[in-house]
Write an enzyme that holds these catalytic residues in place. Structure first.
Site, PDB file in Angstrom:
ATOM      1  N   ASP A 204       0.816  -1.209   0.000  1.00  0.00           N
ATOM      2  CA  ASP A 204       0.000   0.000   0.000  1.00  0.00           C
ATOM      3  C   ASP A 204       0.856   1.268   0.000  1.00  0.00           C
ATOM      4  OD1 ASP A 204      -2.509   1.290   0.011  1.00  0.00           O
ATOM      5  OD2 ASP A 204      -2.447   1.570   2.171  1.00  0.00           O
ATOM      6  N   SER A 228      -7.625   5.515  -0.026  1.00  0.00           N
ATOM      7  CA  SER A 228      -7.736   4.255  -0.762  1.00  0.00           C
ATOM      8  C   SER A 228      -9.184   3.790  -0.765  1.00  0.00           C
ATOM      9  CB  SER A 228      -6.844   3.185  -0.119  1.00  0.00           C
ATOM     10  OG  SER A 228      -5.492   3.556  -0.156  1.00  0.00           O
ATOM     11  N   GLN A 278      -4.813  -0.818  -7.451  1.00  0.00           N
ATOM     12  CA  GLN A 278      -5.523  -0.043  -6.434  1.00  0.00           C
ATOM     13  C   GLN A 278      -6.229   1.130  -7.085  1.00  0.00           C
ATOM     14  OE1 GLN A 278      -3.585   2.767  -3.389  1.00  0.00           O
ATOM     15  NE2 GLN A 278      -3.999   0.961  -2.140  1.00  0.00           N
TER      16      GLN A 278
END
Length: 290
Positions: A204, A228, A278
């Site tokens: 991440d 996110s 993502q």
């Protein structure tokens, strides 16, 4: 082992509350919300605790619903969806204050042999030894809030050395690509399940940033609201995580106040370890009405 690395391993060791129910804590840091990589990693730990040890995670898909509160524990509830002949599927719900903050689905597989190929490691990337750390770059960068500088100044469980520096030095519109060397700040136990969890944690890092490059913006700009929204990951090959990893990232698209980024993680010897995708909120804040 650094104290930050020791702390990371500690927060990844969830407390078992009941059958299919686990509790995790957050490091007590001066930050607004729980780091997304922590939530992904802890949810994966909860899922692993319900899976036979000869089955290893090969993919996960998660959705962020609400920001996590660093001051209270997170409860992880596991749904044992399926135990098949070769594959096992689990769903995990992360809960705080009685509400879902994150959901994860993960699939596990017994090791099998078969067809194999991979894209090679990019050959035009300089080695990490001569590069500055992200902390050094943020200390010199303009438009970085003081709270962010303090956050990055503290000891961390991993070290990042970006190859592409323009994003830290200017607000020019840049190609939406970057390469980042990354390594954990201490020895990693010889435990394949834990190594997968640590990969999920670091996956991440910096990924959403890449979607701002084409616009000459940064996640820390005061008129940007960033978070996110989802995170997917595929685990290709096991690796001991005993050295530098190259995180190769690009962002094919931004639209609808969302930025989409992709990443691949390579070992220094060229082994492709994992791939990520993502999507995140990249919203321009409206100026206050006069």
């Amino acid at each position: 082992m650094t104290s930050a690395m020791d702390e990371l391993l500690g927060i990844l060791d969830l407390e078992r509350l009941e059958h299919n129910l686990y509790r995790g804590r957050s490091p007590q840091v001066e930050w607004q919300r729980v780091f997304g990589g922590q939530t992904i990693a802890q949810a994966l730990v909860a899922a692993q605790r319900t899976v036979e040890p000869d089955r290893h995670v090969h993919s996960l898909h998660g959705y962020f619903m609400r920001p996590g509160d660093t001051k209270v524990p997170i409860v992880y509830e596991v749904d044992r969806i399926r135990d098949g002949g070769s594959f096992t599927t689990r769903r995990v719900l992360a809960i705080q204050h009685g509400q879902a903050i994150f959901s994860l689905e993960a699939s596990f597989q017994v090791d099998e042999t078969g067809l194999e190929h991979q894209f090679p490691l990019p050959d035009d990337v300089p080695p990490p030894e001569g590069l500055q750390t992200q902390r050094q770059l943020l200390e010199k960068a303009e438009r970085v809030p003081e709270a962010v500088r303090r956050f990055w100044a503290r000891e961390r469980p991993l070290e990042l050395r970006p190859v592409n520096l323009q994003h830290y030095e200017s607000r020019d519109k840049l190609p939406p690509r970057q390469n980042v060397w990354i390594r954990l700040a201490g020895p990693v136990p010889d435990d394949r399940a834990l190594q997968s969890v640590l990969l999920a944690y670091l996956s991440d890092m910096t990924l959403l940033d890449t979607s701002t490059f084409a616009h000459g913006r940064g996640l820390f700009d005061p008129d940007i609201q960033a978070a996110s929204l989802d995170h997917s990951m595929w685990f290709h090959r096991p690796h001991p995580l005993d050295g530098w990893l190259l995180y190769v990232q690009d962002s094919p698209s931004s639209s609808g106040s969302r930025g989409f980024s992709r990443g691949t993680l390579y070992a220094r010897d060229g082994t492709l370890i994992a791939s990520m995708a993502q999507e995140g909120l990249i919203r321009l804040k409206r100026p206050p009405a006069e």
